[in-house]
Design an enzyme around this catalytic site. Sequence first.
Site, mmCIF file in Angstrom:
data_model
loop_
_atom_site.group_PDB
_atom_site.id
_atom_site.type_symbol
_atom_site.label_atom_id
_atom_site.label_comp_id
_atom_site.label_asym_id
_atom_site.label_seq_id
_atom_site.Cartn_x
_atom_site.Cartn_y
_atom_site.Cartn_z
ATOM 1 N N ASP A 1 0.851 -1.189 0.000
ATOM 2 C CA ASP A 1 0.000 0.000 0.000
ATOM 3 C C ASP A 1 0.888 1.241 0.000
ATOM 4 O O ASP A 1 2.114 1.140 0.042
ATOM 5 C CB ASP A 1 -0.972 -0.018 1.171
ATOM 6 C CG ASP A 1 -0.276 0.046 2.522
ATOM 7 O OD1 ASP A 1 0.941 0.302 2.561
ATOM 8 O OD2 ASP A 1 -0.955 -0.166 3.533
ATOM 9 N N ASP B 1 -8.023 -6.983 0.718
ATOM 10 C CA ASP B 1 -7.125 -7.239 1.847
ATOM 11 C C ASP B 1 -7.814 -6.741 3.098
ATOM 12 O O ASP B 1 -8.665 -5.845 3.041
ATOM 13 C CB ASP B 1 -5.789 -6.508 1.677
ATOM 14 C CG ASP B 1 -5.909 -5.040 2.071
ATOM 15 O OD1 ASP B 1 -5.531 -4.688 3.210
ATOM 16 O OD2 ASP B 1 -6.410 -4.234 1.262
#
Length: 376
Positions: free
Chosen positions: A92, A271
Amino acid sequence: MKFELLHTDVNSRARAGKVVTDHGVIETPIFMPVGTVATVKGVHQRELKEEINPDIILGNTYHLYLRPKTEILKAAGGLHKFMNWDRNILTDSGGFQVYSLSANRKIKEEGVKFKSHIDGSYHFFSPESVMEIQRAIGADIIMAFDECTPYPCDYRYAKRSMHMTHRWLDRCVSHLEKTPALYGYSQTLFPIVQGSTYKDLREQSAEYIAGVGAEGNAIGGLSVGEPAEEMYAMTEVVTNILPKDKPRYLMGVGTPTNILENIALGIDMFDCVMPTRNARNGMLFTAQGTINIKNKKWEADFSPIDPDGHTWVDTEYTKAYLRHLFAANESLGKQIASIHNLGFYMWLVREARRQILAGTFYEWKNKMVKQLDTRL
């Protein structure tokens, strides 16, 4: 990176596809276990590969930047080698972690100044520096730097933030063009759609992100406290616009029900820390619903954790034994529960894929949602 769309469900927008990177094939829809600090918490890499068997895991740019630091990861040859993981990794951007440090950060057009949660030291993230950090980490899929707005969020703030996220994206793309990958394999950038829970902003952002022409796209700023129905509404708005021939990643989502409902809306990648975080607190996910393994009712229950046969470690350990481990505060209990929950999430998305390919997803999804919301 290449994406192949194999089949779309006739009664929903659910898709089965295949992503191919230099580290292998990712069959979608997929759930990515979260490996925040170069480990999926409490799970050995051997168990991760052999029992849970994900095609891809997630690493966290903010945490890896602070510890072990990018110079260590570079010296190791990247995160894959550092943690002995030869499959896919996605990182990320650090935007969500910076958002969560609201009392200890300052956002400007140039980037974000923030205070480390570890030692109180000050640091600065810009779109350019975040690209450099993700080059050093070496993930296969990397995220553009964005601002994740809170919920609820003032419309004017959400609009300003969205446009800044778009400008930051342009800087990310420009910087990546000047900086080659470090470890001999390619990295793919995913831009992030923002816009809070405002339909017109989500539409504007999705149009902008689609216009960039990236190999995949992400949706951020959801699962931050908004009602599930608002999440689904915004996801539907965005998937109407994002290109069908590119994978779509909904960040930070979520419960098993959230995942199934968003698969039905055309999402390919997910996720969430929920399976491992809940596991450490004794909350287990099964096909029949959720179990609080700490409850006395399981004290003499010698059946497998998930009696329907969705088994990973379930056949080796009974509910009674797992409850005993939690009562005795043995770390093995948290480990078994984490492997179980991650295994269940992997079963759920793989079964969803099988149902999509068989043309039976919609009916199966509706049946599963009713079961998954049951407290056992």
